[in-house]
Design an enzyme around this catalytic site. Structure first.
Site, PDB file in Angstrom:
ATOM      1  N   CYS A  77      33.299  -8.747  33.753  1.00  0.00           N
ATOM      2  CA  CYS A  77      34.382  -9.676  33.433  1.00  0.00           C
ATOM      3  C   CYS A  77      34.870 -10.280  34.751  1.00  0.00           C
ATOM      4  O   CYS A  77      35.472  -9.599  35.571  1.00  0.00           O
ATOM      5  CB  CYS A  77      35.518  -8.941  32.726  1.00  0.00           C
ATOM      6  SG  CYS A  77      36.862 -10.015  32.188  1.00  0.00           S
ATOM      7  N   GLU A 116      27.511  -7.678  26.048  1.00  0.00           N
ATOM      8  CA  GLU A 116      28.580  -6.669  26.025  1.00  0.00           C
ATOM      9  C   GLU A 116      29.486  -6.855  27.224  1.00  0.00           C
ATOM     10  O   GLU A 116      29.020  -7.201  28.321  1.00  0.00           O
ATOM     11  CB  GLU A 116      27.943  -5.276  26.030  1.00  0.00           C
ATOM     12  CG  GLU A 116      28.931  -4.123  26.044  1.00  0.00           C
ATOM     13  CD  GLU A 116      28.975  -3.391  27.376  1.00  0.00           C
ATOM     14  OE1 GLU A 116      29.542  -2.291  27.403  1.00  0.00           O
ATOM     15  OE2 GLU A 116      28.466  -3.918  28.393  1.00  0.00           O
ATOM     16  N   ARG A 163      35.277   4.615  23.738  1.00  0.00           N
ATOM     17  CA  ARG A 163      34.846   3.530  24.628  1.00  0.00           C
ATOM     18  C   ARG A 163      34.940   2.221  23.864  1.00  0.00           C
ATOM     19  O   ARG A 163      34.208   1.999  22.902  1.00  0.00           O
ATOM     20  CB  ARG A 163      33.423   3.764  25.127  1.00  0.00           C
ATOM     21  CG  ARG A 163      33.018   2.885  26.301  1.00  0.00           C
ATOM     22  CD  ARG A 163      31.625   3.253  26.800  1.00  0.00           C
ATOM     23  NE  ARG A 163      31.309   2.607  28.068  1.00  0.00           N
ATOM     24  CZ  ARG A 163      31.581   3.105  29.274  1.00  0.00           C
ATOM     25  NH1 ARG A 163      32.185   4.286  29.365  1.00  0.00           N
ATOM     26  NH2 ARG A 163      31.264   2.449  30.369  1.00  0.00           N
ATOM     27  N   ARG A 165      34.619  -1.795  23.719  1.00  0.00           N
ATOM     28  CA  ARG A 165      33.961  -2.931  24.354  1.00  0.00           C
ATOM     29  C   ARG A 165      33.836  -4.082  23.354  1.00  0.00           C
ATOM     30  O   ARG A 165      33.805  -3.854  22.140  1.00  0.00           O
ATOM     31  CB  ARG A 165      32.562  -2.549  24.854  1.00  0.00           C
ATOM     32  CG  ARG A 165      32.554  -1.523  25.986  1.00  0.00           C
ATOM     33  CD  ARG A 165      33.115  -2.100  27.261  1.00  0.00           C
ATOM     34  NE  ARG A 165      33.013  -1.205  28.407  1.00  0.00           N
ATOM     35  CZ  ARG A 165      33.948  -0.355  28.780  1.00  0.00           C
ATOM     36  NH1 ARG A 165      35.079  -0.259  28.073  1.00  0.00           N
ATOM     37  NH2 ARG A 165      33.793   0.403  29.849  1.00  0.00           N
TER      38      ARG A 165
END
Length: 401
Positions: A77, A116, A163, A165
């Site tokens: 990102c 992802e 987690r 995502r």
């Protein structure tokens, strides 16, 4: 499908997709500012080599990449803002890896993309919320793709790690998934029944998720990437679709599958080096993980209070693990690393590299060929293999199943 894998790491995408019956024909993994390429070495140890596997992606001739049906990758990102060149073309900031993905898309025109990222991508940057994801959508619209995305927490669907995502699926015009997404985009039950993620990652039908207007939102993505970069801002929700620039985005609640606990993946007879026996060190772990409200004094003499919430000490073994981080290994006390009481001998310890592999769904010893600190680092950057296997299965079956 024939798959090309960008930012391959130690091969999580490849593992999951090959379990679902797909074939990887090319991959790229290069770690900047690192002399020894440990992730690449691990990848080669398990899969063998490819031309340009360990070449800086900025230097790869995108047209030389083998033809493929599916382009995949977990990319960082970053700041995706763009500038206009003297030739009036769009130029992304050098080193921002989205633009390498975009270059591959333009050069090879794959039927599908599966990407992802961390879920904050949907809200970044802080000064222009949603702009970066808007740029990605604009780029894909220009190349003739429809897009569906979903924020997925692995623990909600039966995996032993919390987690979270965002996964981005794009289908090119002329493909089965393009037609299915386009045809069903306005359906009240799209995300429940017709979407790419719907069957493998079911969600709750709460009044069809449509009666609460605060949970559904629409916007338009322009083709002009520069305008999106300069002016676009929008609060994207946890799932959504884009067809011909029209965006529909909603919140959702998962139909949770029976959780898998951290305890279920722990090893027996763990090496003594992972245990923490010093009382002073144990107290440091406890302090770092505890809730705090502490009086602090600035250099100018003014007083403020430092506060933070608590993290479980020790870990609740009946719950899924927290998100594995890149600095997971080592015995140095830490707020964020896992610290457990071994259920087999009741002693404090940290997690082993093999346990971290299990938490992400990798085979035992997958990273054994690289130094221990890098085993943890690579797993902190990895994805949950089982999630990709589920998505690969849906790709293999197609939209009609």
């Amino acid at each position: 499908m024939k798959v090309a894998e960008l930012f391959a790491g130690v091969g999580g995408f490849r593992l999951g997709l090959e379990k679902a019956g797909h074939e990887t024909v090319w991959a790229n993994q290069w770690e900047p500012k690192t002399k020894v390429q440990h992730a690449y070495n691990c990848y080669v140890e398990n899969f063998g080599d490819f031309p340009d596997l360990n070449t800086d992606i900025n230097k790869v001739d995108k047209k030389s990449i083998p033809d493929h049906d599916l382009l995949v990758g977990g990319f960082p990102c970053q700041d995706y803002s763009v500038a206009t060149t003297r030739a009036k073309g769009i130029a992304g900031i050098k080193g921002v890896l989205w633009w390498d993905i975009y270059d591959v898309v333009k050069a090879k025109k794959p039927s599908y993309l599966l990407l992802e990222n961390v879920d904050r991508l949907l809200k970044s940057p802080v000064i222009q919320r949603g702009r970066d994801f808007g740029i990605i959508l604009s780029c894909l619209r220009n190349e003739g793709y429809v897009v569906e995305w979903r924020v997925i927490n692995a623990a909600d669907y039966g995996f032993p790690q919390k987690r979270r995502r965002v996964f981005i699926f794009a289908a090119k015009q002329g493909t089965d998934w393009y037609e299915s997404i386009s045809d069903n985009a306005k359906s009240n039950h799209y995300f429940l029944d017709n979407g790419f993620f719907s069957k493998e990652f079911p969600i709750l039908d709460e009044n069809d998720l449509l009666l609460d207007l605060e949970n559904i939102s629409y916007t338009k993505i322009e083709k002009n990437i520069q305008k999106v970069s300069d002016k676009f801002a929008y609060p994207f929700w946890k799932m959504g679709i884009m067809v011909s620039g029209d965006v529909r985005t909603e919140d959702y609640k998962p139909i949770k599958i029976r959780k898998k606990s951290l305890k279920s993946i722990l090893q027996k007879n763990v090496d003594e080096k992972y245990f923490v026996n010093n009382t002073e060190d144990i107290e440091k772990w406890k302090y770092l993980k505890g809730a705090k409200k502490e009086k602090r004094i600035k250099k100018d003499g003014s007083v403020f209070y430092y506060t933070e919430g608590g993290i479980p000490f020790p870990e609740d073994l009946n719950q899924p693990a927290r998100t594995i981080i890149t600095s997971e290994g080592g015995q140095t006390p830490s707020r964020f690393k896992h610290f457990i009481i071994d259920p087999y001998n009741e002693k404090y310890r940290t997690l082993t590299p093999e346990e971290v592999e299990r938490i992400n769904g990798f085979p035992k010893g997958w990273t054994k060929s690289i130094p221990q600190n890098w085993r943890y680092f690579c797993m902190g950057n990895a994805l949950v293999v089982g999630l990709i296997e589920k998505m690969g299965k849906q790709l293999r079956l197609g939209p009609e199943v």
